[in-house]
Write a protein that holds these residues in place. Structure first.
Motif, PDB file in Angstrom:
ATOM      1  N   PRO A   5       0.837  -1.196   0.000  1.00 44.38           N
ATOM      2  CA  PRO A   5       0.000   0.000   0.000  1.00 44.38           C
ATOM      3  C   PRO A   5       0.881   1.258   0.000  1.00 44.38           C
ATOM      4  CG  PRO A   5      -0.662  -1.518   1.742  1.00 44.38           C
ATOM      5  CD  PRO A   5       0.622  -2.025   1.170  1.00 44.38           C
ATOM      6  N   PRO A   6       0.670   2.161  -0.955  1.00 43.91           N
ATOM      7  CA  PRO A   6       1.528   3.336  -1.069  1.00 43.91           C
ATOM      8  C   PRO A   6       1.179   4.471  -0.103  1.00 43.91           C
ATOM      9  CG  PRO A   6      -0.088   3.366  -2.806  1.00 43.91           C
ATOM     10  CD  PRO A   6      -0.284   2.068  -2.052  1.00 43.91           C
ATOM     11  N   LEU A   7       0.178   4.268   0.739  1.00 39.98           N
ATOM     12  CA  LEU A   7      -0.280   5.327   1.644  1.00 39.98           C
ATOM     13  C   LEU A   7       0.869   5.908   2.467  1.00 39.98           C
ATOM     14  CD1 LEU A   7      -2.820   6.810   2.667  1.00 39.98           C
ATOM     15  CD2 LEU A   7      -2.951   5.091   4.464  1.00 39.98           C
ATOM     16  N   HIS A   8       1.088   7.190   2.342  1.00 42.45           N
ATOM     17  CA  HIS A   8       2.078   7.977   3.084  1.00 42.45           C
ATOM     18  C   HIS A   8       3.543   7.661   2.750  1.00 42.45           C
ATOM     19  CE1 HIS A   8      -1.087   9.786   5.391  1.00 42.45           C
ATOM     20  NE2 HIS A   8      -1.481   8.614   5.850  1.00 42.45           N
ATOM     21  N   THR A   9       3.821   6.894   1.691  1.00 39.61           N
ATOM     22  CA  THR A   9       5.221   6.618   1.371  1.00 39.61           C
ATOM     23  C   THR A   9       5.954   7.885   0.934  1.00 39.61           C
ATOM     24  OG1 THR A   9       4.618   5.965  -0.879  1.00 39.61           O
ATOM     25  CG2 THR A   9       4.881   4.201   0.747  1.00 39.61           C
ATOM     26  N   SER A  10       5.234   8.839   0.363  1.00 39.54           N
ATOM     27  CA  SER A  10       5.891  10.082  -0.065  1.00 39.54           C
ATOM     28  C   SER A  10       6.146  11.016   1.106  1.00 39.54           C
ATOM     29  CB  SER A  10       5.044  10.796  -1.120  1.00 39.54           C
ATOM     30  OG  SER A  10       3.829  11.241  -0.560  1.00 39.54           O
ATOM     31  N   GLN A  11       5.567  10.709   2.267  1.00 38.87           N
ATOM     32  CA  GLN A  11       5.748  11.538   3.456  1.00 38.87           C
ATOM     33  C   GLN A  11       6.552  10.834   4.547  1.00 38.87           C
ATOM     34  OE1 GLN A  11       1.774  12.406   4.687  1.00 38.87           O
ATOM     35  NE2 GLN A  11       1.314  13.612   2.872  1.00 38.87           N
ATOM     36  N   THR A  12       6.982   9.601   4.290  1.00 33.13           N
ATOM     37  CA  THR A  12       7.705   8.813   5.286  1.00 33.13           C
ATOM     38  C   THR A  12       9.198   8.831   4.989  1.00 33.13           C
ATOM     39  OG1 THR A  12       5.802   7.368   5.568  1.00 33.13           O
ATOM     40  CG2 THR A  12       7.914   6.534   6.353  1.00 33.13           C
ATOM     41  N   CYS A  13       9.989   9.103   6.002  1.00 32.18           N
ATOM     42  CA  CYS A  13      11.439   9.144   5.851  1.00 32.18           C
ATOM     43  C   CYS A  13      11.981   7.727   5.745  1.00 32.18           C
ATOM     44  CB  CYS A  13      12.076   9.855   7.040  1.00 32.18           C
ATOM     45  SG  CYS A  13      13.876   9.934   6.958  1.00 32.18           S
ATOM     46  N   ALA A  14      12.750   7.478   4.682  1.00 30.80           N
ATOM     47  CA  ALA A  14      13.336   6.154   4.480  1.00 30.80           C
ATOM     48  C   ALA A  14      14.462   5.881   5.473  1.00 30.80           C
ATOM     49  CB  ALA A  14      13.857   6.025   3.057  1.00 30.80           C
ATOM     50  N   LYS A  15      14.964   6.913   6.129  1.00 37.28           N
ATOM     51  CA  LYS A  15      16.063   6.731   7.083  1.00 37.28           C
ATOM     52  C   LYS A  15      15.548   6.468   8.499  1.00 37.28           C
ATOM     53  CE  LYS A  15      20.389   8.804   8.560  1.00 37.28           C
ATOM     54  NZ  LYS A  15      21.266   9.966   8.455  1.00 37.28           N
ATOM     55  N   CYS A  16      14.636   7.326   9.000  1.00 37.25           N
ATOM     56  CA  CYS A  16      14.185   7.169  10.390  1.00 37.25           C
ATOM     57  C   CYS A  16      12.770   6.598  10.522  1.00 37.25           C
ATOM     58  CB  CYS A  16      14.274   8.499  11.134  1.00 37.25           C
ATOM     59  SG  CYS A  16      13.002   9.714  10.692  1.00 37.25           S
ATOM     60  N   GLY A  17      11.995   6.584   9.419  1.00 40.04           N
ATOM     61  CA  GLY A  17      10.670   5.983   9.444  1.00 40.04           C
ATOM     62  C   GLY A  17       9.539   6.889   9.871  1.00 40.04           C
ATOM     63  N   ARG A  18       9.825   8.139  10.187  1.00 39.21           N
ATOM     64  CA  ARG A  18       8.759   9.037  10.631  1.00 39.21           C
ATOM     65  C   ARG A  18       7.973   9.564   9.432  1.00 39.21           C
ATOM     66  NH1 ARG A  18       8.993  14.265  14.588  1.00 39.21           N
ATOM     67  NH2 ARG A  18       6.858  14.921  14.203  1.00 39.21           N
ATOM     68  N   ALA A  19       6.641   9.525   9.522  1.00 34.60           N
ATOM     69  CA  ALA A  19       5.764  10.057   8.485  1.00 34.60           C
ATOM     70  C   ALA A  19       5.267  11.428   8.931  1.00 34.60           C
ATOM     71  CB  ALA A  19       4.582   9.130   8.248  1.00 34.60           C
ATOM     72  N   ASP A  20       5.512  12.436   8.105  1.00 36.05           N
ATOM     73  CA  ASP A  20       5.088  13.798   8.423  1.00 36.05           C
ATOM     74  C   ASP A  20       4.901  14.570   7.121  1.00 36.05           C
ATOM     75  OD1 ASP A  20       4.858  16.506   9.241  1.00 36.05           O
ATOM     76  OD2 ASP A  20       6.050  16.093  11.022  1.00 36.05           O
ATOM     77  N   PRO A  21       3.711  15.113   6.876  1.00 43.15           N
ATOM     78  CA  PRO A  21       3.478  15.858   5.639  1.00 43.15           C
ATOM     79  C   PRO A  21       4.379  17.091   5.505  1.00 43.15           C
ATOM     80  CG  PRO A  21       1.529  15.918   7.051  1.00 43.15           C
ATOM     81  CD  PRO A  21       2.521  15.009   7.695  1.00 43.15           C
TER      82      PRO A  21
END
Length: 76
Positions: A5-21
């Motif tokens: 599911p692509p939900l929030h992948t564009s807002q999630t940091c690939a390094k630390c994992g935090r999702a923030d718009p």
């Protein structure tokens, strides 16, 4: 291939994992994590996050999101 599911992948940091718009200011091409400061191209960051999600749900290199050649290499 394993669907992710692509939900929030564009807002999630690939390094630390935090999702923030706020990490995607103006929905531009850049990604800057508001938590750890990681900077990357937004599409690349999202693709790394998608592959990480696939691996966490039982994916492997053979069913990852990495592009593979469609034709075999010629034999030398």
């Amino acid at each position: 291939m394993r669907p992710v599911p692509p939900l929030h992948t564009s807002q999630t940091c690939a390094k630390c994992g935090r999702a923030d718009p706020e990490s995607r200011p103006g929905c531009g091409r850049s990604f800057t994590c508001v938590n750890c400061g990681h900077e990357d191209d937004a599409d690349h960051n999202a693709s790394v996050e998608i592959e990480a999600r696939a691996r966490r749900t039982g994916g492997s290199v053979t069913n990852s999101t990495r592009r593979r050649p469609t034709a075999p290499s010629p034999v030398s």
